[in-house]
Design an enzyme around this catalytic site. Structure first.
Site, PDB file in Angstrom:
ATOM      1  N   CYS A  49       0.850  -1.196   0.000  1.00 28.65           N
ATOM      2  CA  CYS A  49       0.000   0.000   0.000  1.00 28.65           C
ATOM      3  C   CYS A  49       0.884   1.245   0.000  1.00 28.65           C
ATOM      4  O   CYS A  49       1.336   1.694   1.060  1.00 28.65           O
ATOM      5  CB  CYS A  49      -0.914   0.015   1.218  1.00 28.65           C
ATOM      6  SG  CYS A  49      -1.997   1.472   1.276  1.00 28.65           S
ATOM      7  N   CYS A  62      -0.369   4.205   2.207  1.00 31.91           N
ATOM      8  CA  CYS A  62      -0.232   4.033   3.653  1.00 31.91           C
ATOM      9  C   CYS A  62       1.218   4.165   4.105  1.00 31.91           C
ATOM     10  O   CYS A  62       1.538   4.904   5.042  1.00 31.91           O
ATOM     11  CB  CYS A  62      -0.756   2.660   4.070  1.00 31.91           C
ATOM     12  SG  CYS A  62      -2.457   2.336   3.605  1.00 31.91           S
ATOM     13  N   ASP A  63       2.093   3.426   3.443  1.00 35.04           N
ATOM     14  CA  ASP A  63       3.453   3.260   3.950  1.00 35.04           C
ATOM     15  C   ASP A  63       4.472   4.189   3.300  1.00 35.04           C
ATOM     16  O   ASP A  63       5.602   4.300   3.778  1.00 35.04           O
ATOM     17  CB  ASP A  63       3.895   1.806   3.748  1.00 35.04           C
ATOM     18  CG  ASP A  63       2.984   0.827   4.473  1.00 35.04           C
ATOM     19  OD1 ASP A  63       2.397   1.228   5.488  1.00 35.04           O
ATOM     20  OD2 ASP A  63       2.853  -0.321   4.022  1.00 35.04           O
TER      21      ASP A  63
END
Length: 518
Positions: free
Chosen positions: A344, A347-348
């Site tokens: 992701c 997200c990361d």
């Protein structure tokens, strides 16, 4: 800090506060502390029930606690909770201020019944759409039960902690100083892990349920649409899902859902669940299917067994278990998952600020990920197996215009390299020459498509394709009478949300037709 429009909206929300509370800030002379001071000043000015104090002694600066007078609630934010976390902040303000949460009575009582010290810490990023669910769940647990406390930490702002704890994926949750879990988790999932007897109690409840007319296995767009269409026919309908919303929960931007110009996955998933709840549908979450026992005779009941030990029966089934991100299946990938291997980028990505990363995959998802990451990380290398990228031309043009991006075509990733703790590179083969090359990297984002969630159906009479997808006809019927399927788990081409919804609706109509004819 807040514009007039946002202030007006927040002021309206804060009118729901019924009891006074304090915001206790811990600040230093840094720029981020000044920003936080401005944000908190704006918030305190919107309600006479809020008092702002600047005498906090938290070692993390900037940070702030939201407390009732004379009582520490255990709700703390380290950093500026803007972006996706602004909603988490608003909910925390309301809940500490006495506004009741939208959670079932049984869940509230389960939280209040927890014992022992439970100190949670969650590392999040402001661009992570998965993080708010975790932050909001743990904040609510802290509000409801004094033995629970929670600190939500902006990983991009507290890089020293991230490095020390080797946090390379968000949300990353710690309990009493030890790793607890990673990734999106609902309140129910957290409780199931903390309250070890919860799963067994829930399984016993499910085992006592009468057979359904239609049981939908899966809670993504296909499953939600199937449930609505079935329930509208007035038949007994149930939905058993590992997590309601499915893969949509992991989707950042949705811009091709007709009639809605732009939305985000979690918002759409929440809307789907709310729509299903308008009907008499029995929603059973945290249920991972592990075995299908088809009816022994025509007109009999099919049975689905779940990992929890629960078992449900139904006259017809609609299988809508969806798909998940495809893995590379190369040495080192599993060893370094969440230690540099990620799936992701939204997200990361912020955890890799200024670092060198690779994106595996040249389709739309891969190219979009590379474009997004290029604005955060130091350098991006996109690796595509084929001799040309498959992404839309407009995306390819944008990618090629970025100065910190390299593109490697005709390459097969053969190994993820690491030092035992985290990723430090990858090995790939040039397909044309067979030459083996290595790249020095600190992160690898895998974007190579989907694999259907059908492992649990192997050995059943439901026919699967060579790719493991459920084979269906024009009515959503599978190879076994009374069992239907819909969405990304099937052979239907073009894995799109809107197509999955149509297929789910069609499968429900097919199931209803089967019921009235048999």
């Amino acid at each position: 800090m807040l514009d007039d429009n946002l202030k007006s909206q927040l002021k309206a929300y804060l009118e729901k506060v019924t009891q006074p509370f304090e915001i206790v800030a811990s600040l230093d002379d840094g720029a981020k502390s000044q920003e936080l001071h401005g944000l908190l000043t704006d918030i305190a000015g919107l309600s006479d029930k809020i008092t702002l104090k600047l005498d906090g002694q938290d070692a993390r600066k900037p940070s702030f606690a939201i407390n009732r007078p004379g009582e520490e609630t255990g709700v703390v934010f380290a950093g500026l909770p803007m972006g996706h976390e602004f909603t988490s902040l608003v909910l925390a303000l309301l809940q500490v201020g006495g506004h009741p949460p939208k959670v079932g009575f049984d869940v509230i009582e389960q939280v209040k019944g927890l014992e022992g010290k439970l100190h949670f810490e969650t590392y999040y990023s402001l661009s992570c759409q998965n993080c708010p669910d975790v932050v909001q769940a743990l904040n609510l647990m802290a509000v409801l039960n004094p033995v629970v406390s929670h600190v939500a930490i902006d990983g991009a702002l507290f890089q020293d902690e991230v490095e020390q704890r080797q946090v390379m994926s968000v949300p990353s949750i710690y309990l009493n100083g030890e790793p607890f879990d990673q990734g999106r988790m609902s309140l129910e999932q957290i409780l199931a892990k903390v309250d070890t007897g919860a799963a067994k109690r829930e399984a016993a409840k499910l085992n006592d349920k009468a057979a359904f007319d239609v049981l939908v296995v899966g809670g993504g767009p296909a499953g939600a649409a199937a449930a609505v269409y079935a329930a509208r026919k007035g038949i007994r309908t149930g939905v058993a899902a590992e997590r309601f919303g499915g893969q949509v929960l992991d989707t950042m931007a949705i811009e091709n859902f007709i009639s809605v110009s732009h939305t985000e996955g979690p918002k759409l998933a929440a809307a789907l669940e709310e729509h299903v709840k308008e009907y008499e549908v029995d929603i059973m979450n945290l249920q991972r299917a592990v075995k299908l026992v088809p009816a022994a005779q025509p007109g009999g009941e099919h049975e689905v067994q779940f990992e929890s030990g629960a078992s449900l029966k139904s006259k017809t089934l609609i299988l809508a278990t969806g798909a998940r991100w495809r893995e590379m299946n190369v040495p080192g990938e599993a060893d370094y998952r969440n230690k540099g291997v990620a799936y992701c980028p939204h997200c990361d990505g912020p955890l890799f600020k200024g670092k060198r990363v690779a994106v595996i995959g040249g389709g739309n998802s891969g190219v979009e990920a590379a474009i997004d990451l290029a604005g955060i990380v130091g350098h991006v290398t996109l690796i595509e197996f084929m001799d040309e990228m498959r992404a839309d031309a407009v995306l390819q043009k944008k990618l090629k215009s970025l100065p910190n991006v390299d593109i490697i075509l005709g390459a097969r990733t053969t190994e993820v390299n690491g030092d035992g703790q985290r990723v430090n590179g990858l090995t790939y083969e040039e397909r044309a020459s067979g030459e083996i090359r290595k790249l020095d990297l600190e992160g690898i984002f895998v974007q190579i498509g989907l694999v259907p969630n059908t492992e649990w159906l192997k050995g059943s009479p439901v026919e699967l394709s060579e790719r493991g997808e459920i084979i269906t006809d024009a009515h959503g019927t599978t190879s076994f009478p009374g069992i239907f399927a819909a969405g990304d788990v099937t052979t239907v081409p073009y894995k799109q949300i809107i197509i999955a919804m149509g297929e789910g609706s069609k499968a429900a109509l097919g199931a209803f037709d089967h019921l009235i004819r048999s």
